[in-house]
Design a protein around this motif. Structure first.
Motif, PDB file in Angstrom:
ATOM      1  N   GLU A   1       1.001  -1.157  -0.575  1.00 22.44           N
ATOM      2  CA  GLU A   1       0.308  -0.439  -0.128  1.00 22.44           C
ATOM      3  C   GLU A   1       0.493   0.704  -0.071  1.00 22.44           C
ATOM      4  O   GLU A   1       1.456   1.642   1.160  1.00 22.44           O
ATOM      5  N   SER A   2       0.712   2.008  -1.157  1.00 24.83           N
ATOM      6  CA  SER A   2       1.683   3.045  -1.455  1.00 24.83           C
ATOM      7  C   SER A   2       0.890   4.081  -2.123  1.00 24.83           C
ATOM      8  O   SER A   2      -0.353   3.989  -3.191  1.00 24.83           O
ATOM      9  N   GLU A   3       0.752   5.302  -2.091  1.00 26.96           N
ATOM     10  CA  GLU A   3       0.161   6.800  -2.399  1.00 26.96           C
ATOM     11  C   GLU A   3       1.039   6.736  -3.855  1.00 26.96           C
ATOM     12  O   GLU A   3       0.567   7.479  -4.600  1.00 26.96           O
ATOM     13  N   PHE A   4       2.369   5.982  -4.031  1.00 28.28           N
ATOM     14  CA  PHE A   4       3.078   6.440  -5.099  1.00 28.28           C
ATOM     15  C   PHE A   4       2.000   5.604  -6.280  1.00 28.28           C
ATOM     16  O   PHE A   4       3.042   5.370  -7.247  1.00 28.28           O
TER      17      PHE A   4
ATOM     18  N   GLU B   1      -3.885   3.843  -7.968  1.00 28.29           N
ATOM     19  CA  GLU B   1      -5.230   2.892  -7.369  1.00 28.29           C
ATOM     20  C   GLU B   1      -5.837   1.547  -7.024  1.00 28.29           C
ATOM     21  O   GLU B   1      -5.984   1.256  -6.165  1.00 28.29           O
TER      22      GLU B   1
ATOM     23  N   ASN C   1      -3.075  -0.576  -4.590  1.00 30.80           N
ATOM     24  CA  ASN C   1      -3.227  -0.565  -3.377  1.00 30.80           C
ATOM     25  C   ASN C   1      -5.035  -1.062  -3.309  1.00 30.80           C
ATOM     26  O   ASN C   1      -5.062  -2.108  -2.400  1.00 30.80           O
ATOM     27  N   LYS C   2      -6.207  -0.717  -3.655  1.00 32.84           N
ATOM     28  CA  LYS C   2      -7.172  -1.527  -3.721  1.00 32.84           C
ATOM     29  C   LYS C   2      -7.603  -3.388  -4.620  1.00 32.84           C
ATOM     30  O   LYS C   2      -8.105  -4.165  -3.087  1.00 32.84           O
TER      31      LYS C   2
ATOM     32  N   ARG D   1      -5.905  -4.789  -1.455  1.00 29.81           N
ATOM     33  CA  ARG D   1      -6.418  -4.516   0.302  1.00 29.81           C
ATOM     34  C   ARG D   1      -8.504  -6.156   0.329  1.00 29.81           C
ATOM     35  O   ARG D   1      -8.452  -5.957   1.063  1.00 29.81           O
TER      36      ARG D   1
ATOM     37  N   GLU E   1     -11.770   0.355   4.022  1.00 26.67           N
ATOM     38  CA  GLU E   1     -10.574   1.451   3.815  1.00 26.67           C
ATOM     39  C   GLU E   1     -11.129   2.225   5.600  1.00 26.67           C
ATOM     40  O   GLU E   1     -11.636   2.092   5.999  1.00 26.67           O
TER      41      GLU E   1
ATOM     42  N   ASP F   1     -10.784   5.644   7.460  1.00 26.54           N
ATOM     43  CA  ASP F   1     -10.070   6.711   6.385  1.00 26.54           C
ATOM     44  C   ASP F   1     -10.417   7.681   7.756  1.00 26.54           C
ATOM     45  O   ASP F   1      -9.677   8.712   8.158  1.00 26.54           O
TER      46      ASP F   1
END
Length: 670
Positions: free
Chosen positions: A607-610, A613, A616-617, A620, A625, A627
């Protein structure tokens, strides 16, 4: 090599008892300082505001016991430089702890690390795991206490009983009255003592031999440069692969889901501090193992051609390190005491951490669920009482080990140690695979533990000594005693033989060919002993006493395959068996719906913001999520409170209907 008469002088006693007094003083200091902070959180978690540096040092010596200080040099002495890989393998667990487990534990703030198994699966999983870990902690502490005391009685006039009572009593005292703060700061002191005491041995031998190059020349002559052994054969006990993979997985259990370690992670104020503590722990931990291997190589160079056990000067190879220390430091007052303090420090850190962790588990996993109404003061008093009781049990078990022999206790430690792989496996399923249900976890852990036990016991029964690849030791260059030997006993030169002449190790060769009874399950054993004596004129007389004993021993078909796998791989075997069983049973009984899982208990592999999407999904697995930054406190004794229900609603987690409870449990229910 000079045959200096060993001795434990006044300066050595001052250094040794000074270490014990300082440890007790630290416990008394924090008992007095925190006399008004009578909370369970302060007792077990140090108020959760500890500096990451001492926490990291405490983590390192929790890994390293006195067996490391005394045992790993002997490993290197017998098996060569391949032992250096242990210092690298210990760093593997840091990556998993920092990336996955530390953020999880700081998010949940669980008083017992095994509470997650009840929340995620079922209470029986939590109790089974906690019970075995407590039993393992107690037996391991007792065995460490006994082995250390026994080994060090050979270097000091203290009896075994005095040694056990003195060290266990002091350790129990400062742990019970001072709590986690006393344990951490005492461990910090002991980390410096262990490093300095161990390093002093290598430096002294290098000086005596005329430099470190002399040590490596001896290692090469003795064919002990085995560090580049990349043989993939899993039945060889010590290779690069068995150490890096086997130790990496086994120690990941300790670093990622062990109560003693999780407690220390939670003493830090933030995830960042806990990660710093974990990284800091790798420095002295790896350094101590590296120095231990150096000492083993230096010890071989010092005793090259005159192994003390082969020469009859000691009865067990485990006594080689203490015997060496007294010899090389005979003319340096206090240095032998420093090394003995280093070995005892390893034992004290193991026992103090174990007492604190075991008492915390008993309180959180067994007592509080039965007595949820206990006040804070009552919990604190019970915690201290538990620490004292566990200390008494450990001391009693150490004396029992002396009475019944160490084999039974060592077998118990080894057997329960086989649980490390299954424990990591069930924890992996709990946080990484949301579709695993309670039945999968229960059967996975039981079968994984049973499989590990089976291979462990069978491997002990049908072990092949040739797989250990112990390198030969000789005593053909020992100096002959004249008027007095190294013990100070008068030697009669007119006697027929002098006892400490030249003797080679008995060699054993085993033939597992099918020519014996036309069955590979049977083997022949051959023994050949070559002994050289010194006659009354001082001449060496070789007497070859070669004997051949043939007898038939039954060996099952798995004896040279599954049962012969290196003991270092047992954790990996249990880990794999637990995962496979957990997946199969969950598939048969019905996977849980990941969309209904509580995201607080889930950790994605990636999982990384880089990352995109979609990536990452995917990782999971359908888990919602997380949040909202507000994370409600966990209940250590079960139940669902209003704050948690509101949190689940805000996180869009619908409570599972009764129709979907295929295993009788709801992961969204605490």
């Amino acid at each position: 090599m000079d045959e200096t008469k060993p001795g434990f002088g006044v300066a050595d006693y001052i250094v040794f008892f000074g270490m014990l007094v300082m440890a007790t003083a630290i416990g008394a200091y924090y008992a007095f300082k925190d006399r008004n902070k009578k909370t369970v959180e302060n007792y077990y978690f140090g108020g959760k505001r500890m500096s990451p540096i001492p926490v990291g040092l405490s983590l390192s010596v929790t890994f390293i016991s006195s067996i490391t200080v005394l045992g790993y040099p002997t490993y290197a002495y017998l098996m060569g430089t391949v032992v250096f890989w242990f210092s690298a393998a210990t760093l593997v667990q840091i990556f998993g702890a920092c990336i996955y487990y530390i953020p999880l534990f700081h998010r949940l703030q669980l008083p017992s690390v095994y509470e997650l198994l009840e929340i995620r699966f079922h209470r029986s999983v939590r109790l089974f795991a906690s019970s075995l870990v407590i039993f393992n902690l107690v037996t391991h502490m007792a065995f460490t206490l006994y082995v250390t005391s026994l080994a060090l009685t050979s270097v000091s006039p203290m009896s075994l009983a005095v040694s056990i009572l003195l060290t266990s009593g002091i350790c129990t005292l400062y742990t019970t009255i001072g709590g986690m703060k006393a344990v951490i700061w005492t461990d910090t002191l002991q980390a410096f003592i262990m490093v300095s005491g161990s390093m002093a041995v290598f430096i002294k031998i290098a000086i005596l031999l005329g430099g470190t190059d002399k040590i490596w020349e001896a290692v090469e002559r003795g064919h002990r440069n085995t560090i580049w052994d990349f043989n993939p054969d899993p039945t060889l006990v010590h290779t690069f692969w068995t150490i890096m993979v086997g130790i990496g997985i086994s120690w990941s259990t300790a670093g990622c889901c062990n109560q003693a370690f999780v407690q220390r992670y939670q003493t830090c104020e933030s995830v960042r501090d806990a990660r710093i503590a974990s990284i800091v722990s790798g420095i002295p931990m790896s350094l101590l193992l590296f120095i231990a291997a150096l000492n083993g190589c230096a010890m071989y160079a010092y005793y090259e051609g005159c192994d003390p056990m082969t020469a009859g000067k000691i009865s067990k190879v485990d006594q080689t390190v203490p015997y060496l220390v007294l010899q090389i430091f005979a003319e340096l007052p206090g240095m032998a005491g420093l090394f003995v303090s280093a070995a005892y420090s390893g034992m004290l850190s193991t026992v103090s951490s174990g007492i604190n962790a075991a008492s915390g588990l008993v309180l959180a996993d067994f007592l509080l669920p039965c007595f949820p109404g206990w006040r804070e003061k009552t919990q604190l008093n019970i915690s201290k009482l538990l620490g004292f009781v566990i200390g008494v049990i450990v001391t009693s078990l150490a004396f029992l080990t002396e009475a019944i022999g160490s084999t039974i206790i060592q077998l118990a430690v080894t057997a329960v140690g086989a649980f490390s792989g299954p424990l990591l496996g069930v924890y992996t399923m709990a946080i990484f695979f949301p579709w695993i249900n309670a039945l999968g976890a229960i059967f996975g852990m039981i079968i994984g533990f049973g499989f590990s036990m089976w291979v462990t016991i069978a491997g002990t029964m049908y072990q092949d000594p040739t797989k250990k690849r112990v390198l030969p030791l000789y005593a053909d260059q020992c100096m002959v005693a004249t008027t007095k030997d190294w013990l100070g006993n008068t030697t009669n030169l007119n006697s027929t033989y002098i006892q400490y002449g030249t003797m080679s190790y008995p060699t054993t060769t085993m033939d597992f060919s099918e020519t014996v009874a036309a069955d590979s399950r049977y083997c022949l054993h051959f023994y050949a002993v070559d002994i050289s004596f010194i006659d009354q004129r001082g001449s060496v007389v070789s007497k070859s006493a070669s004997t051949e004993t043939n007898y038939v021993v039954y060996r099952p078909y798995l004896a040279d395959s599954l049962y012969a796998i290196s003991y270092l791989y047992l954790g990996a075997l249990g880990f794999a068996a637990t995962l496979v069983t957990g997946f199969l049973v969950s598939f048969i009984t019905g996977f849980k719906n990941p969309k209904m899982s509580d995201p607080r208990y889930f950790v994605p592999f990636i999982e990384s913001e880089f990352l995109p999407e979609k990536v990452n999904k995917f990782f999971r697995f359908g888990v919602p999520e997380l949040d909202n930054d507000e994370k409600p406190a966990m209940l250590s004794y079960g139940g669902t409170n209003e704050k948690l229900i509101n949190f689940l609603e805000r996180a869009n987690i619908n409570r599972t209907s009764d129709v979907e409870l295929t295993d009788g449990l709801d992961v969204a229910t605490v």
